[in-house]
Write a protein that holds these residues in place. Sequence first.
Motif, PDB file in Angstrom:
ATOM      1  N   UNK A 235       9.453   0.066  51.527  1.00 42.01           N
ATOM      2  CA  UNK A 235      10.218  -0.228  52.737  1.00 42.01           C
ATOM      3  C   UNK A 235      11.448   0.667  52.854  1.00 42.01           C
ATOM      4  N   UNK A 236      12.150   0.880  51.746  1.00 42.33           N
ATOM      5  CA  UNK A 236      13.338   1.725  51.766  1.00 42.33           C
ATOM      6  C   UNK A 236      12.992   3.160  52.163  1.00 42.33           C
ATOM      7  N   UNK A 237      11.886   3.666  51.655  1.00 47.67           N
ATOM      8  CA  UNK A 237      11.507   5.053  51.945  1.00 47.67           C
ATOM      9  C   UNK A 237      11.008   5.215  53.382  1.00 47.67           C
ATOM     10  N   UNK A 238      10.347   4.188  53.899  1.00 48.34           N
ATOM     11  CA  UNK A 238       9.953   4.199  55.311  1.00 48.34           C
ATOM     12  C   UNK A 238      11.198   4.133  56.189  1.00 48.34           C
ATOM     13  N   UNK A 239      12.106   3.231  55.844  1.00 54.00           N
ATOM     14  CA  UNK A 239      13.323   3.060  56.631  1.00 54.00           C
ATOM     15  C   UNK A 239      14.199   4.292  56.657  1.00 54.00           C
ATOM     16  N   UNK A 240      14.198   5.064  55.558  1.00 50.13           N
ATOM     17  CA  UNK A 240      15.019   6.271  55.492  1.00 50.13           C
ATOM     18  C   UNK A 240      14.603   7.296  56.538  1.00 50.13           C
ATOM     19  N   UNK A 241      13.360   7.197  57.000  1.00 50.44           N
ATOM     20  CA  UNK A 241      12.873   8.105  58.047  1.00 50.44           C
ATOM     21  C   UNK A 241      12.973   7.455  59.424  1.00 50.44           C
ATOM     22  N   UNK A 242      12.421   6.258  59.548  1.00 50.06           N
ATOM     23  CA  UNK A 242      12.358   5.598  60.853  1.00 50.06           C
ATOM     24  C   UNK A 242      13.742   5.278  61.402  1.00 50.06           C
ATOM     25  N   UNK A 243      14.629   4.817  60.516  1.00 47.34           N
ATOM     26  CA  UNK A 243      15.933   4.344  60.983  1.00 47.34           C
ATOM     27  C   UNK A 243      17.072   5.325  60.697  1.00 47.34           C
ATOM     28  N   UNK A 244      16.733   6.569  60.374  1.00 50.34           N
ATOM     29  CA  UNK A 244      17.765   7.555  60.031  1.00 50.34           C
ATOM     30  C   UNK A 244      18.788   7.714  61.159  1.00 50.34           C
ATOM     31  N   UNK A 245      18.313   7.891  62.369  1.00 51.78           N
ATOM     32  CA  UNK A 245      19.231   8.091  63.488  1.00 51.78           C
ATOM     33  C   UNK A 245      20.027   6.826  63.809  1.00 51.78           C
ATOM     34  N   UNK A 246      19.446   5.667  63.521  1.00 52.68           N
ATOM     35  CA  UNK A 246      20.121   4.398  63.811  1.00 52.68           C
ATOM     36  C   UNK A 246      21.289   4.173  62.849  1.00 52.68           C
ATOM     37  N   UNK A 247      21.065   4.493  61.582  1.00 47.53           N
ATOM     38  CA  UNK A 247      22.072   4.182  60.565  1.00 47.53           C
ATOM     39  C   UNK A 247      23.068   5.319  60.314  1.00 47.53           C
ATOM     40  N   UNK A 248      22.666   6.565  60.566  1.00 44.94           N
ATOM     41  CA  UNK A 248      23.539   7.705  60.261  1.00 44.94           C
ATOM     42  C   UNK A 248      24.222   8.190  61.541  1.00 44.94           C
ATOM     43  N   UNK A 249      25.550   8.208  61.570  1.00 43.99           N
ATOM     44  CA  UNK A 249      26.262   8.687  62.761  1.00 43.99           C
ATOM     45  C   UNK A 249      25.830  10.096  63.147  1.00 43.99           C
ATOM     46  N   UNK A 250      25.817  10.358  64.441  1.00 39.01           N
ATOM     47  CA  UNK A 250      25.287  11.622  64.950  1.00 39.01           C
ATOM     48  C   UNK A 250      25.900  12.839  64.255  1.00 39.01           C
ATOM     49  N   UNK A 251      27.212  12.820  64.042  1.00 38.02           N
ATOM     50  CA  UNK A 251      27.879  13.966  63.434  1.00 38.02           C
ATOM     51  C   UNK A 251      27.543  14.175  61.975  1.00 38.02           C
ATOM     52  N   UNK A 252      26.893  13.189  61.352  1.00 44.39           N
ATOM     53  CA  UNK A 252      26.573  13.286  59.923  1.00 44.39           C
ATOM     54  C   UNK A 252      25.088  13.535  59.670  1.00 44.39           C
TER      55      UNK A 252
END
Length: 227
Positions: A110-127
């Motif tokens: 789940x963590x590895x799937x989430x790192x891709x699917x939710x990357x834009x949701x959790x990581x601020x645009x500038x980062x």
Amino acid sequence: MAKDMTLLWGSGSPPCWRVMIMLEEKQLQNCDKKLLSFDKMEHKSQEVLDINPRGQLPSFKHGNIIVNESYGACFYLESQFKNQGTKLVPDDTAQQALMYQRMFEGLTFYDKVGAVIYYEYYVPEGERLESAMKRNKETLATELKLWEGYLEKLGSGSYMAGPSFTLADVVIFPTVGNLFRFGLSAQRYPKLGAYYAQVKDRPSVQASWPPHWLENPKGDEETLKDV
């Protein structure tokens, strides 16, 4: 019994979906279920915080008992209602051991799937970094090949821990569902594709299918198309 239960949940969240499937399998459909919106930040509302000080979903209460972690809620429901609905812990020692192994590997999955699917949701645009997304996708591809191998070893028509539907499927299927929602290729990963096709039509899964997926059957299929 179910009338003493409250579940606060969010649509599409794998942890929430785990508990939803569990309630269906244990014939606890009458649980008081309240759908909250992540977009409106309702998971940070006082209603949630009163049950779950982390301000996260799912938030689950049975009488005066609170179990908010999705795995914990699933274990609790199986323990309290083991003679009701589907038996989700096999008697066979080897299958039971495999079930527990796959369940907890499912957290890494789940963590590895989430790192891709939710990357834009959790990581601020500038980062956000293209190199980070590329690395996350490569890590996920390696993980997916591992699960392909697990299912291939078990054989056609198998569930995650053997011939019967168990707690391993309750907690892992929502992750698999998200994979295909976001464009994973069933041709590239045929064992996972076959597993998804087999389990998605199970009554408990259909009854708990994320409402916004029903409204919009197609997800962001570009996200995982090249994994």
